[in-house]
Write a protein that holds these residues in place. Structure first.
Motif, PDB file in Angstrom:
ATOM      1  N   VAL A 222       0.698  -1.120  -0.022  1.00 48.90           N
ATOM      2  CA  VAL A 222      -0.012  -0.002   0.064  1.00 48.90           C
ATOM      3  C   VAL A 222       0.949   1.144  -0.117  1.00 48.90           C
ATOM      4  CG1 VAL A 222      -1.789   1.132   1.281  1.00 48.90           C
ATOM      5  CG2 VAL A 222      -1.871  -1.358   1.140  1.00 48.90           C
ATOM      6  N   ALA A 223       0.833   2.048  -1.071  1.00 44.92           N
ATOM      7  CA  ALA A 223       1.660   3.297  -1.090  1.00 44.92           C
ATOM      8  C   ALA A 223       1.307   4.255   0.064  1.00 44.92           C
ATOM      9  CB  ALA A 223       1.582   4.028  -2.568  1.00 44.92           C
ATOM     10  N   VAL A 224       2.250   4.938   0.402  1.00 44.42           N
ATOM     11  CA  VAL A 224       1.872   6.063   1.348  1.00 44.42           C
ATOM     12  C   VAL A 224       2.520   7.392   0.524  1.00 44.42           C
ATOM     13  CG1 VAL A 224       2.425   4.549   3.373  1.00 44.42           C
ATOM     14  CG2 VAL A 224       4.323   5.658   2.066  1.00 44.42           C
ATOM     15  N   GLY A 225       1.740   8.482   1.179  1.00 49.99           N
ATOM     16  CA  GLY A 225       2.150   9.871   0.580  1.00 49.99           C
ATOM     17  C   GLY A 225       3.306  10.601   0.903  1.00 49.99           C
ATOM     18  N   GLY A 226       3.590  11.543   0.642  1.00 48.96           N
ATOM     19  CA  GLY A 226       4.612  12.477   1.096  1.00 48.96           C
ATOM     20  C   GLY A 226       5.929  11.945   0.487  1.00 48.96           C
ATOM     21  N   SER A 227       7.052  12.255   1.043  1.00 48.57           N
ATOM     22  CA  SER A 227       8.457  11.828   0.556  1.00 48.57           C
ATOM     23  C   SER A 227       8.777  10.356   1.140  1.00 48.57           C
ATOM     24  CB  SER A 227       9.435  12.981   1.200  1.00 48.57           C
ATOM     25  OG  SER A 227       9.478  12.832   2.557  1.00 48.57           O
ATOM     26  N   LEU A 228       7.936   9.936   2.237  1.00 46.16           N
ATOM     27  CA  LEU A 228       8.332   8.541   2.419  1.00 46.16           C
ATOM     28  C   LEU A 228       7.745   7.545   1.559  1.00 46.16           C
ATOM     29  CD1 LEU A 228       7.123   8.400   6.288  1.00 46.16           C
ATOM     30  CD2 LEU A 228       9.357   8.322   5.261  1.00 46.16           C
ATOM     31  N   GLY A 229       6.788   7.882   0.455  1.00 46.22           N
ATOM     32  CA  GLY A 229       6.316   7.008  -0.484  1.00 46.22           C
ATOM     33  C   GLY A 229       7.532   6.890  -1.602  1.00 46.22           C
ATOM     34  N   GLU A 238      -1.645 -10.503   5.052  1.00 48.41           N
ATOM     35  CA  GLU A 238      -1.787 -10.835   6.514  1.00 48.41           C
ATOM     36  C   GLU A 238      -0.696 -12.246   6.922  1.00 48.41           C
ATOM     37  OE1 GLU A 238      -5.465 -12.887   7.025  1.00 48.41           O
ATOM     38  OE2 GLU A 238      -5.712 -13.397   5.116  1.00 48.41           O
ATOM     39  N   PHE A 239      -0.364 -12.972   5.681  1.00 53.63           N
ATOM     40  CA  PHE A 239       0.486 -13.871   6.220  1.00 53.63           C
ATOM     41  C   PHE A 239       1.981 -13.616   6.247  1.00 53.63           C
ATOM     42  CE2 PHE A 239      -3.076 -15.917   4.105  1.00 53.63           C
ATOM     43  CZ  PHE A 239      -3.618 -16.698   5.118  1.00 53.63           C
ATOM     44  N   SER A 240       2.201 -12.281   5.870  1.00 57.91           N
ATOM     45  CA  SER A 240       3.598 -11.747   5.738  1.00 57.91           C
ATOM     46  C   SER A 240       3.873 -11.435   7.405  1.00 57.91           C
ATOM     47  CB  SER A 240       3.889 -10.736   4.971  1.00 57.91           C
ATOM     48  OG  SER A 240       5.188  -9.966   4.945  1.00 57.91           O
ATOM     49  N   PRO A 241       5.229 -11.722   7.715  1.00 57.69           N
ATOM     50  CA  PRO A 241       5.622 -11.036   9.099  1.00 57.69           C
ATOM     51  C   PRO A 241       5.597  -9.480   9.037  1.00 57.69           C
ATOM     52  CG  PRO A 241       7.481 -11.867   7.777  1.00 57.69           C
ATOM     53  CD  PRO A 241       6.342 -12.221   6.992  1.00 57.69           C
ATOM     54  N   ALA A 242       5.374  -8.741   8.154  1.00 55.74           N
ATOM     55  CA  ALA A 242       5.462  -7.492   8.013  1.00 55.74           C
ATOM     56  C   ALA A 242       4.037  -6.719   7.896  1.00 55.74           C
ATOM     57  CB  ALA A 242       6.321  -6.922   7.133  1.00 55.74           C
ATOM     58  N   ASP A 243       2.980  -7.764   8.268  1.00 57.26           N
ATOM     59  CA  ASP A 243       1.719  -7.207   7.835  1.00 57.26           C
ATOM     60  C   ASP A 243       1.390  -5.901   8.913  1.00 57.26           C
ATOM     61  OD1 ASP A 243      -0.981  -7.218   7.330  1.00 57.26           O
ATOM     62  OD2 ASP A 243      -1.652  -8.334   8.778  1.00 57.26           O
ATOM     63  N   GLY A 244       0.526  -5.169   8.152  1.00 54.56           N
ATOM     64  CA  GLY A 244       0.430  -3.583   8.813  1.00 54.56           C
ATOM     65  C   GLY A 244       1.651  -3.000   9.218  1.00 54.56           C
ATOM     66  N   ARG A 245       2.911  -3.238   8.806  1.00 52.18           N
ATOM     67  CA  ARG A 245       3.928  -2.537   9.073  1.00 52.18           C
ATOM     68  C   ARG A 245       4.538  -1.751   7.883  1.00 52.18           C
ATOM     69  NH1 ARG A 245       6.865  -4.664  13.485  1.00 52.18           N
ATOM     70  NH2 ARG A 245       5.285  -6.094  14.804  1.00 52.18           N
ATOM     71  N   LEU A 246       5.230  -0.660   8.137  1.00 49.42           N
ATOM     72  CA  LEU A 246       6.067   0.246   7.269  1.00 49.42           C
ATOM     73  C   LEU A 246       7.151  -0.527   6.818  1.00 49.42           C
ATOM     74  CD1 LEU A 246       5.137   2.908   5.782  1.00 49.42           C
ATOM     75  CD2 LEU A 246       7.084   3.782   7.263  1.00 49.42           C
ATOM     76  N   VAL A 247       7.246  -0.702   5.368  1.00 51.43           N
ATOM     77  CA  VAL A 247       8.428  -1.727   4.903  1.00 51.43           C
ATOM     78  C   VAL A 247       9.121  -0.854   3.875  1.00 51.43           C
ATOM     79  CG1 VAL A 247       7.150  -3.911   5.454  1.00 51.43           C
ATOM     80  CG2 VAL A 247       6.725  -2.938   3.346  1.00 51.43           C
ATOM     81  N   SER A 248      10.303  -1.122   3.925  1.00 51.52           N
ATOM     82  CA  SER A 248      11.209  -0.451   2.625  1.00 51.52           C
ATOM     83  C   SER A 248      10.808  -0.882   1.562  1.00 51.52           C
ATOM     84  CB  SER A 248      12.649  -0.765   2.767  1.00 51.52           C
ATOM     85  OG  SER A 248      13.528  -0.317   1.830  1.00 51.52           O
ATOM     86  N   LEU A 249      10.862  -0.476   0.210  1.00 45.48           N
ATOM     87  CA  LEU A 249      10.453  -0.810  -1.111  1.00 45.48           C
ATOM     88  C   LEU A 249      11.712  -2.087  -1.352  1.00 45.48           C
ATOM     89  CD1 LEU A 249       9.616   2.403  -2.926  1.00 45.48           C
ATOM     90  CD2 LEU A 249       8.048   0.777  -1.772  1.00 45.48           C
TER      91      LEU A 249
END
Length: 307
Positions: A222-229, A238-249
């Motif tokens: 899920v893309a985020v806005g601003g420079s962080l995107g 939901e099966f990923s260990p990073a579900d709901g977390r901000l992850v690096s591209l």
């Protein structure tokens, strides 16, 4: 009511000689297993005319509630009872293996580790085509007319009209740009947060090193806005260990949406037992088997019991 119907509903009377062959049945069960794991005699059940099955308790570890079933029989007007078969069968309270469940139904969030690959179904409801070549977006797309009307209706229910700034004013423009707050994150604060998040879900983690692809091409990102995107996104698998977390591209895991698309595994067919066939055993050796003397002179003299 016919005589055949009457006989079919009448319980069979166990054959006396077959019922008394308990020791023969026990010896067969101990030969199939080994002495010490065959317990007490439980019961004897008539399977047919002169066919009886003896049941023994099983003391084998891991086979609680199972029983050794030994079937014996005898020919018509014969005195000798012979062995039919020996098998280990589950009882009413036997400990059985759980029913087979496909891996896609057994998988739970958090089960995936570094190097694991999680295929996605071609018709996964969590994914949709990013670009189909058509001007009309899919019904569940965020830019479709139906979704836009739904968002407007939900916004109307939760928005307080009294605090909404007048459209076209500087305050409304500042609110749309996210600048209505008294203070915002500085460039230094943004960089330190990005470094902190990259350590947990970045390209140098063991999960990303073993991933088949990075998050930049994953449909669950899920893309985020601003420079962080430009460097981060939110994982929605939901099966990923990073579900709901901000992850690096540049992060990745085995749950990548395009890593592998595999069909559902087929359920194994139930076992088929052929109970009508018979096994052929040689009663006398053939001349070419090597166990018969070459000439009749090599045969020992047989004692026929008469002169």
């Amino acid at each position: 009511m016919s005589a055949a119907t009457t006989r079919s509903r009448t319980p069979r009377t166990p054959d006396r000689l077959c019922v008394e062959a308990v020791e023969l049945a026990r010896a067969a069960a101990e030969e199939a297993a080994f002495p010490g794991v065959v317990g007490a005699h439980v019961s004897a059940v008539a399977e047919g005319d002169r066919v009886v099955t003896h049941f023994f308790e099983s003391k084998e570890p891991g086979y609680r509630g199972w029983r050794w079933a030994v079937t014996v029989t005898r020919a018509s007007r014969a005195k000798n009872v012979t062995l039919d078969e020996t098998v280990l069968l589950p009882g009413d309270d036997a400990l059985l293996a759980p029913e087979w469940v496909p891996w896609s139904e057994r998988l739970r969030p958090g089960d995936m580790g570094p190097g694991d690959l999680l295929p996605t179904d071609a018709e996964d409801l969590r994914l949709e085509p990013g670009w189909s070549g058509e001007d009309t977006p899919p019904p569940n797309s965020v830019v479709s007319t139906e979704m836009a009307e739904l968002v407007e209706a939900e916004d109307a229910d939760v928005t307080d009209r009294a605090v909404v700034p007048v459209r076209g004013s500087i305050t409304s423009v500042a609110e749309e740009l996210g600048m209505r707050r008294a203070r915002v994150l500085s460039r230094y604060g943004l960089h330190t947060a990005a470094d902190r998040w990259d350590e947990s879900f970045g390209a140098k983690t063991p999960m990303a090193q073993a991933a088949p692809a990075s998050c930049v091409s994953c449909g669950f990102l899920v893309a985020v806005g601003g420079s962080l995107g430009q460097a981060f996104g939110v994982c929605a698998n939901e099966f990923s260990p990073a579900d709901g977390r901000l992850v690096s591209l540049s992060y990745g895991c085995g749950g990548h949406s395009e890593a592998a698309v595999m069909p559902a595994p087929p359920r194994p067919a139930p076992p088929v037992l052929d109970s009508m066939a018979s096994d052929e055993f040689t009663l006398r050796p053939t001349p070419d088997s090597g166990s018969v003397p070459d000439s009749e002179t090599d045969l020992p003299a047989a004692d026929l019991g008469h002169s």
